[in-house]
Design an enzyme around this catalytic site. Sequence first.
Site, mmCIF file in Angstrom:
data_model
loop_
_atom_site.group_PDB
_atom_site.id
_atom_site.type_symbol
_atom_site.label_atom_id
_atom_site.label_comp_id
_atom_site.label_asym_id
_atom_site.label_seq_id
_atom_site.Cartn_x
_atom_site.Cartn_y
_atom_site.Cartn_z
ATOM 1 C CG HIS A 156 -20.484 65.231 -33.608
ATOM 2 N ND1 HIS A 156 -19.954 63.963 -33.757
ATOM 3 C CD2 HIS A 156 -21.015 65.260 -32.367
ATOM 4 C CE1 HIS A 156 -20.185 63.271 -32.660
ATOM 5 N NE2 HIS A 156 -20.829 64.039 -31.789
ATOM 6 C CG ASP A 186 -17.896 62.793 -36.151
ATOM 7 O OD1 ASP A 186 -17.822 64.031 -36.057
ATOM 8 O OD2 ASP A 186 -18.505 62.090 -35.334
ATOM 9 C CB SER A 268 -19.485 62.573 -29.072
ATOM 10 O OG SER A 268 -20.731 61.982 -29.321
#
Length: 464
Positions: A156, A186, A268
């Site tokens: 993402h 992911d 992230s």
Amino acid sequence: MSLFDDDFYSSRVSRRKNRWIQEDAKQSKVLRSKSNWSNMRVAVLSSTISAAAAVLLFGTLFYHGGDSSDKKTPAASSAVTATQTADPYEKTITAAAKVRPMVVSVINEQYALGGISSSTGDDSEAAEGQLQQVGVGSGVIFEKKDGKALIVTNYHVISGSERVEVTMTDGTSRVATIVGGDQITDLAVLQIDDKGIGDVAEFGESSKLRNGEWVMAIGSPLGLGDSLSSGIISKTTRMIPVSLNQDGNYDWEQEFIQIDTSINQGNSGGPLIDLDGRVVGINSMKIADIGVEGVGFAIPIDNAKPIIDSLIKYGVVKRPYLGVYTLDLDQYLAQQALTKPKDNMDVPNTGVDGSSVEPNAGVDGDTDSSSLSDAVDDTGIIIPDEVKDGVIVLEAVGPSQEAGLKFNDLITKLDKTPIGSTMELRKYLYEHKKIGDTIEITYYRDGEKQTVKLQLSEKSKDDD
């Protein structure tokens, strides 16, 4: 009287000592010492002998009668080393210093909407200068090969990017190439030139983690590069439902490490490391809500390794492809309950596919449905009373289309396994089937139970 007010801690030479060493031709030293023997000397000698005996006894017990010259020095050295490395503060500093040079900021750049020239139809020139930063994440360099360095990050973080830029800890930036990405797990792999890059991060084993173990997250929270946060593992294994399309509907379930380490936007894709400086997870997300603190999640590195290998080798993760776009039955029924008119006269006569539907129409168009135990929905879907769970086919392509599946078919089993949701359908396919395997599908069409067998294929780019 001070503790140090005696001859043992004084720099002055004792008069007794002078008398002790004087020569007396008429009397031997033995007799001299005897005549000048004091209680103090007796106490000193006794203390010395006792101390020596204690040392010998301790050495005998500790080394089990072995040669002290061979074992004392290594044992003492080991004790000192163990004491030093056991210090958690020193270990966090050492571990962070080991990994920080390999952690990068990952910048997602996309074209600004205003930069596209729709009037001329030629947007290449106008859009070229309109690339803008839309998001910042993190990544970690884990491999160098053939002049290239590989970086793992979250899918993402780079999703929808026109260009990906990587910023190193020294402030220099490089354009990265996307080697491959996988939305379901992911994870994504990037590639940059390895010029000036030294060591790479070492992968650990997430399966050996324990609840309460100290870990650290390194990344670029809020765009602040080279940032550290620490905490403990709250739970080594936590299954979390995920909405892949970010539409609020959970269509996948993924395994995470739950941590109380601070995770913010920009973390992230960065590494979660243990106190030995090994990457044990890839930071992925946190729960952001009122009253929620310290609930973050990282992808276990043991789960990430095969995905990373597949992305490097193929650019994608190869999985068996069924070829159906579905809607969960319980979700569909909930929507119908909210939208269904109370007055039967207001029942719409248009189905989901736009076809005309007669209210209360039976299987064969018979308007008298009193003899049917099946529930006829106002969209044309017939749901038998015994069916409580399943997935409705919205579109069939590839293998499913070739096998004859159609819109509004209600799938209830794959092989002999009941399927109650899109998540369960995916998990069964990806965990129990491989490309080329045959699968049996049990479904209902117009209220009647049917089965069909088909061969699972590999998803091509045209199927996206």
